[in-house]
Enzyme design. Structure first.
Site, short mmCIF file in Angstrom:
data_model
loop_
_atom_site.label_atom_id
_atom_site.label_comp_id
_atom_site.label_asym_id
_atom_site.label_seq_id
_atom_site.Cartn_x
_atom_site.Cartn_y
_atom_site.Cartn_z
N GLU A 94 -4.53 -9.51 6.49
CA GLU A 94 -5.52 -9.12 5.49
C GLU A 94 -5.19 -9.84 4.18
O GLU A 94 -4.18 -10.54 4.09
CB GLU A 94 -5.52 -7.61 5.29
CG GLU A 94 -4.18 -7.05 4.85
CD GLU A 94 -4.19 -5.52 4.71
OE1 GLU A 94 -3.90 -5.03 3.62
OE2 GLU A 94 -4.51 -4.83 5.70
N ASN A 123 -10.28 -3.30 -0.05
CA ASN A 123 -9.52 -4.47 0.34
C ASN A 123 -10.31 -5.76 0.10
O ASN A 123 -9.81 -6.75 -0.44
CB ASN A 123 -9.15 -4.31 1.81
CG ASN A 123 -7.92 -5.08 2.18
OD1 ASN A 123 -7.89 -6.26 1.97
ND2 ASN A 123 -6.90 -4.41 2.69
N LEU A 173 -0.28 -5.86 1.30
CA LEU A 173 -1.41 -6.39 0.54
C LEU A 173 -0.95 -7.02 -0.77
O LEU A 173 -1.51 -8.04 -1.20
CB LEU A 173 -2.43 -5.26 0.29
CG LEU A 173 -3.72 -5.65 -0.43
CD1 LEU A 173 -4.44 -6.81 0.25
CD2 LEU A 173 -4.66 -4.45 -0.54
N ALA A 208 0.84 -1.21 0.00
CA ALA A 208 0.00 0.00 0.00
C ALA A 208 0.87 1.25 0.00
O ALA A 208 1.84 1.34 0.76
CB ALA A 208 -0.90 -0.02 1.22
C1 LIG Z 1 -4.86 -0.41 2.16
C2 LIG Z 1 -4.11 -0.62 3.43
C3 LIG Z 1 -3.37 -1.90 3.38
C4 LIG Z 1 -2.17 -2.06 3.94
C5 LIG Z 1 -1.42 -3.30 3.78
C6 LIG Z 1 -0.04 -3.06 3.26
O1 LIG Z 1 0.21 -3.12 2.07
S1 LIG Z 1 1.12 -2.75 4.43
C7 LIG Z 1 2.62 -2.52 3.51
C8 LIG Z 1 2.92 -1.10 3.21
N1 LIG Z 1 4.24 -1.01 2.63
C9 LIG Z 1 5.33 -0.93 3.37
O2 LIG Z 1 5.28 -0.97 4.58
C10 LIG Z 1 6.66 -0.80 2.63
C11 LIG Z 1 7.23 0.57 2.81
N2 LIG Z 1 8.55 0.68 2.17
C12 LIG Z 1 9.67 0.31 2.78
O3 LIG Z 1 9.71 -0.16 3.90
C13 LIG Z 1 10.96 0.47 2.00
O4 LIG Z 1 10.75 1.40 0.97
C14 LIG Z 1 11.43 -0.88 1.38
C15 LIG Z 1 10.33 -1.53 0.59
C16 LIG Z 1 11.92 -1.80 2.50
C17 LIG Z 1 12.62 -0.61 0.41
O5 LIG Z 1 13.62 0.13 1.05
P1 LIG Z 1 14.82 0.76 0.17
O6 LIG Z 1 15.72 1.45 1.12
O7 LIG Z 1 15.39 -0.31 -0.68
O8 LIG Z 1 14.12 1.81 -0.81
P2 LIG Z 1 13.45 3.21 -0.42
O9 LIG Z 1 12.82 3.15 0.91
O10 LIG Z 1 14.44 4.30 -0.66
O11 LIG Z 1 12.27 3.31 -1.51
C18 LIG Z 1 12.49 3.77 -2.85
C19 LIG Z 1 11.39 4.76 -3.19
O12 LIG Z 1 10.13 4.09 -3.16
C20 LIG Z 1 9.23 4.75 -2.27
N3 LIG Z 1 8.36 3.76 -1.63
C21 LIG Z 1 8.72 2.55 -1.19
N4 LIG Z 1 7.65 1.93 -0.65
C22 LIG Z 1 6.62 2.78 -0.74
C23 LIG Z 1 5.26 2.71 -0.34
N5 LIG Z 1 4.74 1.62 0.25
N6 LIG Z 1 4.48 3.77 -0.59
C24 LIG Z 1 4.95 4.88 -1.21
N7 LIG Z 1 6.25 5.00 -1.61
C25 LIG Z 1 7.06 3.96 -1.37
C26 LIG Z 1 10.14 5.43 -1.25
O13 LIG Z 1 9.49 6.49 -0.61
C27 LIG Z 1 11.29 5.89 -2.16
O14 LIG Z 1 10.85 7.03 -2.85
P3 LIG Z 1 11.78 8.36 -2.82
O15 LIG Z 1 10.96 9.35 -3.59
O16 LIG Z 1 13.05 7.94 -3.50
O17 LIG Z 1 11.96 8.70 -1.37
#
Ligand SMILES: CC/C=C/CC(=O)SCCNC(=O)CCNC(=O)[C@H](O)C(C)(C)COP(=O)(O)OP(=O)(O)OC[C@H]1O[C@@H](n2cnc3c(N)ncnc32)[C@H](O)[C@@H]1OP(=O)(O)O
Length: 280
Positions: A158, A101, A126, A70
């Site tokens: 979920e 969802n 998700l 997400a």
């Molecule tokens: C509807 C509700 C349901 C919810 C269920 C879910 O799906 S919960 C899961 C939500 N997602 C997360 O928790 C993942 C969040 N992301 C991270 O923890 C990290 O980005 C990573 C996946 C571990 C990767 O880390 P890494 O250091 O390799 O990369 P970056 O963090 O630098 O990411 C690169 C760019 O991507 C953007 N980004 C990553 N994940 C998301 C996200 N979930 N949403 C929005 N944007 C995301 C991140 O912000 C970076 O962008 P920049 O513009 O370069 O900052």
């Protein structure tokens, strides 16, 4: 007659013979998806379901992640959306969480075509739940993992994961990883036959990996009577469909209270500002 479907800038699709190919095409944010994108995925699955020339629905992605789940920016936007007046917090999260969802999860649960996932990298949240609802998974290499960070985000299981994960990895392995927010790494995915084949390609070669999987699938389906494949899917699915239908409702209704209480929103905000990280 198949209806037209709108376009989505993060998700493309095309049909090639018996294959309905869906591709996530937003690698710069690691293919994070907003609520509307998950709805679009569900709509594409419905489109594939209704096409009698299609026997396999194939999920592909681009870049170094399959999908980071997400989109935390989208979740923050849903919270700040002053344009929509909700009667209550419950009403807001029914609309912004529950309906979306439950819809996309249901689309995967009831999908009649064989669901193939080309795992080009890790999947989270998700999106990882949807991967676990696929029938066949191929991996680009051994660096892939699935992370369900519900305990770190103030959420609960979920996307059918309360059933799919114990079914595919065993209950205790699932408890250990869900409760302590640890990923399901390649080793456990292999041990349990979750991954059918590791293509042993560099993580930077997602495009070549997608093409290689398709090439193998074209060869594999040659000479098969494809309605038999769908007939078998129907029977294999019959074992678990009632449990999946039941859990989809229990999961979203259970999660609703967490959203209303506000903890997930607070934690998604911390993720977005990089105050919070997942342990990988
Ligand atoms: C509807 C509700 C349901 C919810 C269920 C879910 O799906 S919960 C899961 C939500 N997602 C997360 O928790 C993942 C969040 N992301 C991270 O923890 C990290 O980005 C990573 C996946 C571990 C990767 O880390 P890494 O250091 O390799 O990369 P970056 O963090 O630098 O990411 C690169 C760019 O991507 C953007 N980004 C990553 N994940 C998301 C996200 N979930 N949403 C929005 N944007 C995301 C991140 O912000 C970076 O962008 P920049 O513009 O370069 O900052």
């Amino acid at each position: 007659m198949l209806r037209e479907i709108r376009q989505n800038e993060k998700i493309s699709y095309h049909i090639e013979g018996p294959f309905f190919i869906i591709r996530l095409v937003k690698p710069d944010n690691l293919n994070a998806l907003e609520g509307e994108d998950y709805i679009y995925l569900g709509e594409l699955l419905e489109l594939a379901d209704k096409n009698s020339d299609v026997y396999f629905t194939i999920l592909q992605s681009t870049g170094r992640f399959f999908s980071s789940g997400a989109d935390f920016k989208g979740i923050a936007r849903a919270q700040m959306d002053d344009g929509v007046k909700y009667a209550s917090e419950t009403s807001k999260w029914l609309s912004n969480f529950v309906a979306r969802n439950v819809y996309v999860t249901d689309a995967f649960i009831k999908h009649s075509k064989v669901l193939v996932c080309c795992l080009n990298g890790p999947a989270i949240g998700l999106s990882a739940a949807l991967v676990a609802l696929c029938d066949i998974v191929y991996s680009i290499n051994d660096k892939v993992y699935l992370l369900y960070p519900f305990a770190n985000l103030g959420l609960i299981t979920e996307g059918g994961t309360s059933v799919s994960l114990p079914l595919k990895f065993g209950p205790n392995a699932t408890y250990e990883r869900l409760v302590f927010n640890k990923p399901f790494k390649y080793d456990i995915m292999c041990q349990n036959g979750f991954i059918s084949k590791n293509f042993r390609m560099p993580s930077s070669d997602a495009e070549a990996f997608n093409e290689e999987v398709l090439k193998e699938l074209r060869e594999k389906v040659e000479g098969l009577y494809l309605p038999s494949c769908l007939g078998m899917k129907k029977l294999l699915k019959a074992n678990h469909i009632d449990s999946f239908n039941k859990i989809n409702s229990l999961e979203v209704n259970g999660s609703l209270q967490y959203w209303v209480d506000g903890e997930p929103l607070r934690r998604f905000g911390q993720l977005s500002s990089k105050e919070r990280k997942h342990r990988l």
